[in-house]
Design a protein around this motif. Structure first.
Motif, PDB file in Angstrom:
ATOM      1  N   ASN A 290       0.822  -1.221   0.000  1.00 40.69           N
ATOM      2  CA  ASN A 290       0.000   0.000   0.000  1.00 40.69           C
ATOM      3  C   ASN A 290       0.851   1.263   0.000  1.00 40.69           C
ATOM      4  O   ASN A 290       0.536   2.247  -0.672  1.00 40.69           O
ATOM      5  CB  ASN A 290      -0.933  -0.008   1.215  1.00 40.69           C
ATOM      6  N   ASP A 291       1.946   1.244   0.758  1.00 38.20           N
ATOM      7  CA  ASP A 291       2.836   2.405   0.814  1.00 38.20           C
ATOM      8  C   ASP A 291       3.992   2.283  -0.175  1.00 38.20           C
ATOM      9  O   ASP A 291       4.876   3.148  -0.192  1.00 38.20           O
ATOM     10  CB  ASP A 291       3.392   2.563   2.231  1.00 38.20           C
ATOM     11  N   HIS A 292       4.006   1.209  -0.969  1.00 47.57           N
ATOM     12  CA  HIS A 292       5.055   0.981  -1.961  1.00 47.57           C
ATOM     13  C   HIS A 292       6.437   0.988  -1.319  1.00 47.57           C
ATOM     14  O   HIS A 292       7.376   1.598  -1.839  1.00 47.57           O
ATOM     15  CB  HIS A 292       4.990   2.032  -3.075  1.00 47.57           C
ATOM     16  N   MET A 293       6.546   0.275  -0.194  1.00 48.68           N
ATOM     17  CA  MET A 293       7.802   0.260   0.540  1.00 48.68           C
ATOM     18  C   MET A 293       8.239  -1.169   0.845  1.00 48.68           C
ATOM     19  O   MET A 293       7.412  -2.052   1.062  1.00 48.68           O
ATOM     20  CB  MET A 293       7.664   1.025   1.858  1.00 48.68           C
ATOM     21  N   VAL A 294       9.545  -1.357   0.850  1.00 50.33           N
ATOM     22  CA  VAL A 294      10.162  -2.613   1.285  1.00 50.33           C
ATOM     23  C   VAL A 294      11.187  -2.285   2.352  1.00 50.33           C
ATOM     24  O   VAL A 294      12.100  -1.474   2.130  1.00 50.33           O
ATOM     25  CB  VAL A 294      10.841  -3.354   0.107  1.00 50.33           C
ATOM     26  N   GLU A 295      11.035  -2.891   3.534  1.00 52.53           N
ATOM     27  CA  GLU A 295      11.966  -2.655   4.634  1.00 52.53           C
ATOM     28  C   GLU A 295      12.780  -3.920   4.881  1.00 52.53           C
ATOM     29  O   GLU A 295      12.231  -5.011   5.017  1.00 52.53           O
ATOM     30  CB  GLU A 295      11.211  -2.264   5.904  1.00 52.53           C
ATOM     31  N   LEU A 296      14.098  -3.780   4.946  1.00 54.60           N
ATOM     32  CA  LEU A 296      14.993  -4.922   5.152  1.00 54.60           C
ATOM     33  C   LEU A 296      15.910  -4.642   6.338  1.00 54.60           C
ATOM     34  O   LEU A 296      16.667  -3.665   6.339  1.00 54.60           O
ATOM     35  CB  LEU A 296      15.833  -5.178   3.899  1.00 54.60           C
ATOM     36  N   CYS A 297      15.822  -5.493   7.363  1.00 51.90           N
ATOM     37  CA  CYS A 297      16.726  -5.431   8.514  1.00 51.90           C
ATOM     38  C   CYS A 297      17.647  -6.657   8.460  1.00 51.90           C
ATOM     39  O   CYS A 297      17.181  -7.769   8.222  1.00 51.90           O
ATOM     40  CB  CYS A 297      15.954  -5.425   9.828  1.00 51.90           C
ATOM     41  N   VAL A 298      18.941  -6.457   8.696  1.00 47.37           N
ATOM     42  CA  VAL A 298      19.921  -7.539   8.599  1.00 47.37           C
ATOM     43  C   VAL A 298      20.685  -7.640   9.919  1.00 47.37           C
ATOM     44  O   VAL A 298      21.141  -6.627  10.466  1.00 47.37           O
ATOM     45  CB  VAL A 298      20.904  -7.293   7.438  1.00 47.37           C
ATOM     46  N   LEU A 299      20.803  -8.882  10.427  1.00 45.15           N
ATOM     47  CA  LEU A 299      21.541  -9.118  11.667  1.00 45.15           C
ATOM     48  C   LEU A 299      23.041  -9.078  11.366  1.00 45.15           C
ATOM     49  O   LEU A 299      23.608 -10.020  10.814  1.00 45.15           O
ATOM     50  CB  LEU A 299      21.155 -10.476  12.260  1.00 45.15           C
ATOM     51  N   GLU A 300      23.695  -7.992  11.735  1.00 47.16           N
ATOM     52  CA  GLU A 300      25.108  -7.799  11.423  1.00 47.16           C
ATOM     53  C   GLU A 300      26.017  -8.445  12.460  1.00 47.16           C
ATOM     54  O   GLU A 300      27.093  -8.947  12.130  1.00 47.16           O
ATOM     55  CB  GLU A 300      25.427  -6.298  11.321  1.00 47.16           C
ATOM     56  N   ASP A 301      25.599  -8.439  13.732  1.00 52.90           N
ATOM     57  CA  ASP A 301      26.395  -9.031  14.813  1.00 52.90           C
ATOM     58  C   ASP A 301      25.451  -9.752  15.761  1.00 52.90           C
ATOM     59  O   ASP A 301      24.710  -9.109  16.519  1.00 52.90           O
ATOM     60  CB  ASP A 301      27.190  -7.955  15.546  1.00 52.90           C
ATOM     61  N   ALA A 302      25.468 -11.094  15.717  1.00 55.63           N
ATOM     62  CA  ALA A 302      24.530 -11.876  16.525  1.00 55.63           C
ATOM     63  C   ALA A 302      24.830 -11.761  18.021  1.00 55.63           C
ATOM     64  O   ALA A 302      23.912 -11.741  18.844  1.00 55.63           O
ATOM     65  CB  ALA A 302      24.575 -13.345  16.089  1.00 55.63           C
ATOM     66  N   LYS A 303      26.116 -11.690  18.397  1.00 51.54           N
ATOM     67  CA  LYS A 303      26.476 -11.608  19.810  1.00 51.54           C
ATOM     68  C   LYS A 303      26.035 -10.285  20.435  1.00 51.54           C
ATOM     69  O   LYS A 303      25.576 -10.240  21.575  1.00 51.54           O
ATOM     70  CB  LYS A 303      27.982 -11.803  19.980  1.00 51.54           C
TER      71      LYS A 303
END
Length: 396
Positions: A290-303
């Motif tokens: 609906n808002d024409h958006m894609v959000e991507l979060c990436v786990l850079e450091d698991a600890k």
């Protein structure tokens, strides 16, 4: 006289040669040897490497020599190297009490000129009843959760897992791979069906790939929780969405290390998002059409529980490619392309590729699946064929 004597000697030598050839041919025939067995081994390997994996599995029946070549430790590695260079799309289609497996070539950097891809049939399984728990891919194998079956669609091999040791009637299963010990593991959690807001009560692990009889064993879980999604295994760690119980309920991601067999809570809000493998890291992908958006979060450091966040606004979500359809996230290719699919296929099965760097969407039609366009179709990206035989499998 001397010339005639030389001619006689030459004729005798020719007759001896013919006699030896006839004797050799007669001996080979009597031994029942095939001409294929006289082909140099290097040439046989070259022939096999040009065949699809399904055909290679059948070539074990050509002769003992061919069977021994295919079973040599280095040969599956040659096939795997070849397959890694040409990843495929794998489709699991559930219809009329059967699960059908198809594969096709996977488009590389598709654009508006990309041709449709053709799906080729592999195998099928029969099942009774209906379950929302379907299947997912781990280490080139497919886990059909509601049947408790692990299969290799490329070779037609499968393994039905033993039942868990439990009196509970609500069972949740996950499939993972431990790259340290090179072992496949199934994680099972159980609880009574009553008490919807209660955490799982029993936790068991089944290790595959050894020589011993398959047997479930209990493990400890110090994190009271209940899974709320399918799992995804990345570098030996299983991730899945869950609700965690304590002084108050918390929603987020639980991870299970397949090597240490320990649970941990990441605490990231992901209720309406999809867990994906983004370039070898855990990603959380949220699609807002609906808002024409894609959000991507990436786990850079698991600890340290450190995440990066990127937001994209693909303009193509507004045009005819994605107009008037409900989209679902399939996953992310190893090239970093987001792949979407229509939740309900109308005319044909198709996939939508979103290139993040070029900010374009491309629709790719899949031919050969028209029969399943109104049924449940699951798509697996970057599937790699594996010809490994024996081990955890028996041929179906």
């Amino acid at each position: 006289m001397e010339t005639r004597r030389r001619q006689n000697v030459s004729e005798e030598e020719d007759l001896q040669t013919v006699s030896l050839d006839n004797t050799r041919s007669s001996t080979l025939a009597n031994k029942g040897e095939h001409s294929a067995e006289r082909i140099p081994t290097d040439l046989i390997i070259e022939i096999l490497l040009k065949l699809p994996v399904t055909s290679i599995a059948r070539c074990r029946c050509v002769s003992k020599l061919w069977d021994s070549i295919i079973r040599r430790p280095y040969f599956p590695e040659l096939i795997l190297t070849r397959s890694m260079a040409r990843p495929q799309l794998l489709f699991a289609c559930k219809k009329d009490g059967n699960v059908f497996f198809f594969s096709s070539s996977q488009p590389q950097d598709p654009d508006e000129k990309s041709s449709p891809v053709a799906a080729n049939y592999h195998m099928k399984f029969q099942f009774d009843g209906y379950s929302s728990q379907f299947s997912y891919s781990v280490h080139r194998l497919i886990f059909i959760k509601f049947m408790m079956v692990i299969c290799n669609p490329s070779t037609g091999q499968s393994l039905t897992l033993p039942n868990e040791k439990t009196i509970r009637i609500h069972v949740i299963n996950f499939f993972g791979y431990n790259p340290v010990d090179k072992q496949l593991k199934v994680l099972s959690m159980t609880r009574a069906r009553s008490g919807r807001n209660r955490p799982t009560e029993e936790h068991q692990v089944l290790t595959l790939g050894g020589t011993e009889k398959l047997s479930w064993r209990m493990i400890e879980c110090s994190l009271p929780h209940y899974p709320q999604s399918d799992g995804i295994c990345i570098n030996g760690v299983l991730y899945y969405k869950a609700v965690v119980y304590g002084f108050e309920r918390r929603y987020g991601i639980v991870c299970f290390d397949t090597w240490s067999e320990k649970f941990e809570f990441l605490g990231k809000q992901v209720l309406s998002s999809k867990l994906v493998n983004y370039l070898g890291k855990l990603g959380i992908l949220h699609l807002n059409v609906n808002d024409h958006m894609v959000e991507l979060c990436v786990l850079e450091d698991a600890k340290k529980h450190e995440w990066s966040k990127r937001i994209f606004g693909p303009p193509a979500l507004q045009n005819d490619i994605a107009a008037n359809v409900t989209l679902d996230v399939v996953g992310v290719t190893r090239r970093g392309e987001i792949v979407l699919s229509e939740c309900y296929y109308s005319e044909f099965v198709s996939l939508i590729y979103y290139n993040l760097e070029r900010n374009i969407l491309t629709k790719v039609e899949v031919q050969g699946l028209r029969t399943f366009r109104h049924w449940e179709v699951h798509t697996f990206l970057d599937h790699v064929e594996d010809v490994k035989l024996g081990g955890v499998f028996r041929t179906t």
